[in-house]
Design an enzyme around this catalytic site. Structure first.
Site, PDB file in Angstrom:
ATOM      1  NE  ARG B 143      -4.093  -2.259   1.298  1.00  8.13           N
ATOM      2  CZ  ARG B 143      -4.873  -3.260   1.960  1.00  8.13           C
ATOM      3  NH1 ARG B 143      -4.743  -3.120   3.451  1.00  8.13           N
ATOM      4  NH2 ARG B 143      -5.360  -4.097   1.635  1.00  8.13           N
ATOM      5  N   GLY B 203      -0.923 -11.506   7.726  1.00  8.05           N
ATOM      6  CA  GLY B 203      -0.865 -12.714   7.705  1.00  8.05           C
ATOM      7  C   GLY B 203      -1.803 -13.290   8.789  1.00  8.05           C
ATOM      8  N   GLY B 205      -4.262 -14.319  11.291  1.00  6.33           N
ATOM      9  CA  GLY B 205      -5.800 -14.374  10.824  1.00  6.33           C
ATOM     10  C   GLY B 205      -6.347 -15.308   9.933  1.00  6.33           C
ATOM     11  CD  GLU B 206      -6.969 -13.462   7.090  1.00 10.85           C
ATOM     12  OE1 GLU B 206      -6.180 -12.843   7.105  1.00 10.85           O
ATOM     13  OE2 GLU B 206      -8.298 -13.513   7.519  1.00 10.85           O
ATOM     14  CD1 TRP B 254      -5.021  -7.673   8.286  1.00 11.61           C
ATOM     15  CD2 TRP B 254      -5.653  -5.693   6.791  1.00 11.61           C
ATOM     16  NE1 TRP B 254      -6.351  -7.619   7.976  1.00 11.61           N
ATOM     17  CE2 TRP B 254      -6.812  -6.395   7.265  1.00 11.61           C
ATOM     18  CE3 TRP B 254      -5.488  -4.788   6.039  1.00 11.61           C
ATOM     19  CZ2 TRP B 254      -7.987  -6.082   6.586  1.00 11.61           C
ATOM     20  CZ3 TRP B 254      -7.076  -4.138   5.597  1.00 11.61           C
ATOM     21  CH2 TRP B 254      -7.957  -4.766   5.828  1.00 11.61           C
ATOM     22  CG  ASN B 272      -9.871 -12.043  10.995  1.00 10.27           C
ATOM     23  OD1 ASN B 272      -9.329 -11.402  10.212  1.00 10.27           O
ATOM     24  ND2 ASN B 272      -9.835 -13.157  10.515  1.00 10.27           N
ATOM     25  CG  ASP B 314     -12.288 -12.064   7.213  1.00 13.80           C
ATOM     26  OD1 ASP B 314     -11.470 -11.531   7.854  1.00 13.80           O
ATOM     27  OD2 ASP B 314     -12.263 -11.984   6.023  1.00 13.80           O
ATOM     28  CG  ASP B 316     -10.054  -8.103   9.016  1.00 11.17           C
ATOM     29  OD1 ASP B 316      -8.833  -8.392   8.819  1.00 11.17           O
ATOM     30  OD2 ASP B 316     -11.102  -8.731   8.474  1.00 11.17           O
TER      31      ASP B 316
END
Lengths: 337, 573
Positions: B143, B203, B205-206, B254, B272, B314, B316
């Site tokens: 970003r 990363g 969270g997943e 993130w 999340n 999810d 977040d």
């Protein structure tokens, strides 16, 4: 160099095999992943030993291309690019196969199950005895999920090493983990035993893979595995503490279509109807369904109003529902035998 | 500005990897000191950090381009970054030089561009190993950069922090933040505060085990402190994780944080919890789904407010917390304001973390609502999926009423401009029996859809009145960017590939331009030699295309091709 050590076992026997002769088989394997594979002489891992036995049967040279396998993409790329011809230890589930169109699958050569590891004295004999105990699991694995679904008291570990460190220190009463890891731990650790959990929904037939174009190799590998089923394969697996060496279903083997249907049934239907389809408090026994395949399709598609059976239209395709009907029919026939 | 030595520099192209033509451009470059970052608001010509200012407003005080002359806005130059989609970066501009990132599976790129002409000054490319974790492969994105003195600092897909010399692109230092094999990566633009580079990790969270925010010395890259979003065993809050699941608890951070020099606190939103199946981690799961205030000097947490305990969809809450002074019940408060995936504009006291208010900004809201006193989420029954059960319909979709796309605050009108979405999802936990050597075995399925004809709604939310005052609508959801300027304009991009300008007072559409590719990166304003420009980063994201999935109303947008562009507009002469 340990790779050379393995090459010593290379067998140049001129056993004729039908079709094109396979001169050399190179296996992609992890240098440090026991009991699966390791770059060492005494225990090279059962995957390496099975592959070597296959090569022996085919009269082919055998060697190993060592590559870390934790990242699946890396090792599969080695296979695609020809650094090796064979990769062991892959689940032969429809979902996994469909995800890998560049591979041909071989086997299975064993069935991975979930196993309970606990102290020999005062330990656990079956899954129901885990109730009220603290059960160690590896986070986000099949074992973790199994213990969670049973509603037992879980303690999560990030990896198998941490779990097997905590177990002898009595951080947990028992552990539920993949059968090869359980068997290997028990072999090395006196005072512990492993009991496999009989849960067909979680049985994973494990096979190997070759490149998509190596059709001849695939056929010969399948032939070799059948040839090794009798003694060699159980012997190798046994050396690593893996008792279960045969494919699970004692009945007629399922076709690819029915295996896919079983998977759909297990993921979508079994929570209510049970993995054996004999029904639960929440849902009907499907073995006693008397209607035709069309009737079955209609009920599943449109649901049964006023009951917990909601319409599955749009969620499972008509073809898949019909396949489930055929799978259940075979299941009932076997159960009746 | 007067205290800063003004150096006339020659910016010479330097390529760390490839040999390319060398451009030589004379630019007046001033180092981006801590003092300049503090005073970024008044530095009208520049866009020195991700949200332009520490308070997270994304509001440009430039007023040459106005509602009166917007019809004369025309493209001046176009820059191609050479990637294909996943363009989510916000351009950063200092004294006529623009820094822009381009990212794909395989590389992180930084480009330095002459902001007046679009000429490439230098390019840095960092190769990224192919065995990065699954999510990084699916959505490789970055970003943007941070500036500090004469360096350009960015995070990488393989979880490193890298500093380059701003004038040449020469590497200055690099620091390994974490092992990418664990699933960690950096997607956010870093934030530099008091000589420290503040980075949150993506990363967890997943994939990865635990989220964190870390501070590094901007001159050396040396780590200063790390704050974990999930407490370890024995620390306060770890009791909110059943079965020791704190070890893999997720809580990624993130999105770039905000900062208030008065309270000397950093404000971050956390993501999340993991695993996604909420029941497998019984408890409140602190400090996921929370606002947290951190001391930039020590990394100590001053306060937290959890928006939703034991989160299951999810949703977040990582969106930026705007630093705004607000009036609630006749009382003035130093506050932070967050419009997040949950569909509410939350106002918290930024000194203490005390909940002040929450007001909905979308209509498609079924998960539940915040308790009016405590602000803690109260769920509607039946909204949680069950393992292997049929999908539940819950609104908003997991992309959120307003997700990562930054919100914009106009301090003159007191309006918060929210790119928001009217959509829902069919959401199920799938007991996926596929086994991949220790990888994730369980997922969710989510199908996004909308009952509204116009799913994307840009809303002006009056922060003092706590309500929406106007709306501008678009067919597809707004997973795209927004900019506010002092010319009474709000710019908004769409997945269809348009960028539009609307009147900031009324929402009336005044101008639009077809970019030919989905708008997805930052929209900023800057000036060179006294001329105001609008820069629009575009190219598309997986979110705007694939995830629009099966909703027929959005099919037209999924056909728009991906790209990787910065299009810069100015007034025709």
């Amino acid at each position: 160099m340990r790779g050379a050590v393995l090459a010593v076992v290379v067998l140049v026997a001129a056993t004729a095999v039908c079709g094109a002769e396979i001169r050399r088989i190179r296996l992609c394997a992890d240098p440090s992943n026991l009991p699966y594979s390791a770059r060492q002489e005494t225990h090279p891992g059962f995957e390496v030993e099975v592959a070597r036995a296959i090569a022996h049967t085919l009269g082919a040279e055998f060697d190993v291309h060592w590559v870390p396998t934790a990242r699946e993409v890396v090792v599969l790329r080695q296979l695609y690019e020809g650094q090796c011809d064979l990769f062991m230890g892959l689940p032969l589930t429809p979902a996994f196969r469909d995800d890998k169109p560049r591979l041909l699958f071989v086997g299975p050569y064993y069935v991975l199950r979930q196993a309970i590891v606990s102290p020999t004295v005062g330990g656990v004999r079956g899954i129901d005895e885990l109730r009220g105990k603290v059960v160690g699991v590896q986070a986000m694995t099949l074992g973790d999920h199994l213990v969670y679904q049973r509603g037992y008291n879980r303690k999560v570990y990030r990896n198998a090493e941490e779990l097997f460190t905590g177990l002898p220190q009595r951080e947990v009463d028992a552990a539920v983990i993949d059968s090869p890891l359980a068997g290997w731990f028990v072999m090395k650790t006196p005072g512990f035993r492993a009991v496999e959990i009989n849960d067909p929904a979680r049985d994973l037939p494990i096979g190997a893979a070759v490149r998509k174009n190596d059709i001849g190799l695939k056929e010969q590998l399948d032939e070799a595995i059948r040839h090794l089923q009798g003694n060699t394969l159980p012997g190798i697996l046994g050396r690593y503490g893996i008792a279960q060496a045969s494919t699970p279903s004692a009945g007629a083997p399922l076709s690819a279509e029915l295996r896919a249907a079983r998977s759909t049934y297990l993921t979508q239907c079994s929570q209510c109807h049970g993995v054996d389809a004999k029904g639960t408090a929440a849902a009907a026994n499907l073995h006693v369904f008397k209607g035709s395949e069309d009737d079955f399709l209609r009920v599943v598609r449109d649901g049964r109003p006023g009951t917990a059976m909601t319409p599955w239209k749009g969620l499972i395709s008509d073809d898949d529902i019909r396949a489930i009907a055929r799978y259940l029919k075979q299941l009932s026939t076997e159960a009746a035998r | 500005m007067g205290m800063v030595p003004r150096l006339s520099l020659v910016v010479v192209a330097f390529l760390s990897i490839f040999l390319t033509p060398v451009f030589v451009v004379a630019v007046d470059w001033r180092p981006v000191t801590d003092d300049r970052l503090l005073k970024a608001e008044a530095d009208a010509a520049n866009w020195l950090m991700y949200n332009r200012t520490y308070n997270g407003w994304r509001y440009s005080p430039l007023d040459q381009i106005t509602t009166a002359n917007i019809k004369k806005l025309v493209p001046k130059w176009i820059f191609s970054g050479g990637a294909l989609g996943e363009q989510q970066a916000t351009p950063i501009v200092n004294d006529g030089v623009m820094f822009m990132t381009s990212t794909a599976f395989g590389f992180n790129r930084v480009h330095a561009i002459n902001a007046a002409t679009g000429e490439l000054l230098w390019k840095h490319e960092r190769k990224i190993p192919e065995d990065v974790a699954a999510l990084v492969r699916v959505i490789p994105h970055n970003r943007g950069v941070a500036l500090h003195n004469d360096s350009v600092i960015f995070g990488t897909l393989d979880a490193h922090l890298v500093a380059l010399e701003a004038k040449t692109g020469k590497p200055l230092w690099e620091t390994k933040i974490e092992d990418y094999a664990e699933g960690y990566f950096v997607s956010q633009a870093p934030l530099v505060v008091k000589g420290k580079v503040i980075v949150g990790i993506a990363g967890p969270g997943e994939m990865g085990p635990r989220g964190f925010v870390e501070a590094f010395d901007a001159r050396t890259g040396k780590s200063q402190w790390r704050w974990y979003s999930i407490p370890a065993a024995g620390e306060p809050g770890s009791e909110t994780w059943g079965a020791d699941t704190w070890k893999i608890g997720g809580g990624a951070v993130w999105h770039t944080g905000t900062y208030d020099p008065d309270t000397n606190l950093l404000y971050f939103g956390t993501g999340n919890p993991a695993p996604w199946i909420a029941d497998m981690r019984r408890g409140d799961n602190l400090y996921t789904m929370s606002a947290v205030a951190l001391d930039p000097d020590t990394g100590k947490m001053k306060w937290y407010h959890q928006y939703l305990a034991n989160e299951a969809w999810d949703y977040d809450t990582v969106a930026e917390h705007h630093v705004i002074d607000v009036v609630r019940n006749g009382q003035s408060h130093k506050a932070v304001v967050q419009a997040n995936k949950l569909g509410y504009v939350y106002t918290l006291d930024r000194v203490t973390g005390k909940f002040l208010s929450a007001a909905p900004f979308v209509k498609s809201l079924t998960w539940g609502k915040p308790d009016p006193v405590t602000g803690k989420g109260v769920e509607n029954p039946g909204m949680r999926p069950t393992m292997g059960g049929p999908p539940v319909v819950v609104c908003p979709s997991l992309l959120g009423a307003s997700g990562w796309q930054p919100k914009v605050y106009n301090p003159k009108s007191g309006y918060l401009f929210i790119p928001s979405n009217e959509f829902c999802m069919r959401y199920a936990y799938v007991a996926d029996l596929t086994y991949k050597k220790g990888q994730l075995f369980t997922g969710v399925t989510a199908e996004h859809f909308s009952t509204a004809e116009q799913a994307g709604v840009l809303r002006a939310f009056d922060v003092s009145q706590n309500k929406v005052v106007w709306e501008w609508s678009n067919r597809t959801p707004l997973i795209s960017h927004t900019l506010g300027t002092a010319g009474n304009l709000v710019f908004q991009g769409t997945a269809e590939g348009k960028v539009v300008a609307v009147d900031a007072r009324t929402g009336q559409e005044l101008w639009s331009f077809n970019l030919g590719t989905p708008q997805s990166g930052g929209i900023i304003s800057f000036a060179v030699d006294g001329k105001q420009y609008i820069a629009v980063a575009a190219g598309g994201t997986l979110r705007s295309q694939v995830w629009f999935g099966k909703e027929p109303k959005w099919a037209h947008a999924t056909k728009v091709n991906w790209s990787d562009l910065v299009v810069v507009f100015g007034l025709s002469e």
